[in-house]
Enzyme design. Structure first.
Site: not given
Ligand code: NAP
Length: 296
Positions: A59, A103, A126
């Site tokens: 990322k 995460q 997300d």
């Protein structure tokens, strides 16, 4: 006896994600020239899980490629839920951060639901919050869940139309299977069957699929005899399998037994190199969108 197809198209997620990244990079340059804010993604990583570190590295690399600003915030896996929530408060209110992710997985003493719901929906790139999950059925979604949206984008870029197709989604998790099945029905106008752990005779359902999406995390769950001739198969599964024969000591395996399934397919995604890169591309698209929504 079905004919066996010998050629299939590999859906190259890396190539499509690279195209999307170059489109985003062009947008970033335009924003810079116009004096507009450069998107800024913050990534919160708790603990030192090897797989999570690898995903975060990808990322960060993607942010660099498109010219986004990024901040990586690392915390020990002993951090309390309360302390982590305070850090999320800071990022939520930091005017320079346009989007951020926490995460997963998190250590067992921290509730994924509590943490996820604490993220401001406008910065939830997300697309994990209930607000963004619900926005799938709204006419004007805010930030769509990244992995499902990456899959929808991959289908679009291969000009695979979902309208009126029968899509079978195996796996019904809150992060992948459930939102994807809603998106296929809502935006994709498909007829959707959702299969999960309690589904009886899984093969009966998967054999009906024009488009089969598998998001379970069980390598080899889907074999050739479970797939209709000419189907489109999207393998979301990504399981680390360790062994001395693999470079780095591990390999990534999908849920689909590629060797027996691919010859029956019209299209199929590889693992790695299919859905994974598209998830990152979708994350970048959401970060750009979050920046546009808050700063024009
Ligand atoms: P998850 O939260 O563990 O969900 C798995 C789902 O599959 C659950 O709904 C589970 O049901 C169901 N299931 C379990 N056994 C089954 C069976 N035998 N038949 C049918 N359904 C079954 O995992 P996830 O977050 O959705 O992720 C799934 C896989 O995708 C994992 O391998 C993950 O690493 C991968 N993934 C990849 C990406 C990417 O970008 N490539 C992104 C996200 C996830 P229960 O909940 O009832 O157990």
């Amino acid at each position: 006896m079905h004919d066996v197809r010998t050629t299939y198209t590999l859906m190259d997620g890396r190539k499509v994600a690279a195209e999307i990244k170059s489109e985003i990079a062009a947008q970033v340059l335009k924003r810079r020239d116009a004096g507009k804010k450069i998107p800024h993604l913050a990534i919160i990583l708790v603990g030192d899980d090897g797989a999570s570190q690898t995903y975060v590295d990808h990322k960060v690399k993607a942010c660099k490629e498109v010219g986004f600003h990024y901040t990586l915030m690392r915390f020990a896996d002993t951090i309390s839920e309360e302390r982590l929530l305070k850090h999320i408060d800071q990022v939520n209110t930091d005017p320079d951060v346009d989007g951020f992710i926490v995460q997963l997985p998190l250590p067992p003493h921290i509730s994924v639901e509590v943490i996820t719901e604490h993220i401001r929906p406008e910065k939830d790139v997300d697309g994990f919050t209930n607000r963004n999950f619900g926005s799938i059925v709204s006419k004007n979604p805010l930030l769509l869940p990244a992995t499902p949206n990456g899959i929808m984008e991959l289908l679009k870029r291969y000009q695979i139309h979902t309208q009126s197709k029968h899509c079978v989604v195996v796996g019904a998790s809150r992060l992948v299977g459930a939102p994807l099945s809603m998106m296929l029905a809502e935006q994709g106008r498909a007829t959707v069957t959702v299969c999960h752990k309690y589904t009886q005779n899984l093969a009966h359902h998967t054999r009906q699929a024009d488009i089969l999406v598998v998001a379970v995390g069980k390598p080899g769950l889907i074999t050739g005899d479970m797939v209709k001739e000419g189907a489109i198969v999207i393998d979301v599964g990504t399981t680390r399998v360790e062994g001395p024969q693999y470079k780095n000591g591990y390999t990534l395996k999908g849920d689909v037994d590629f060797a027996s399934v691919a010859p029956r397919c019209a299209y199929i995604t590889p693992v790695p190199g299919g859905v994974g890169p598209m998830t990152i591309a979708a994350l970048l698209l959401n970060t750009l969108r979050a920046t546009e929504l808050s700063h024009g």
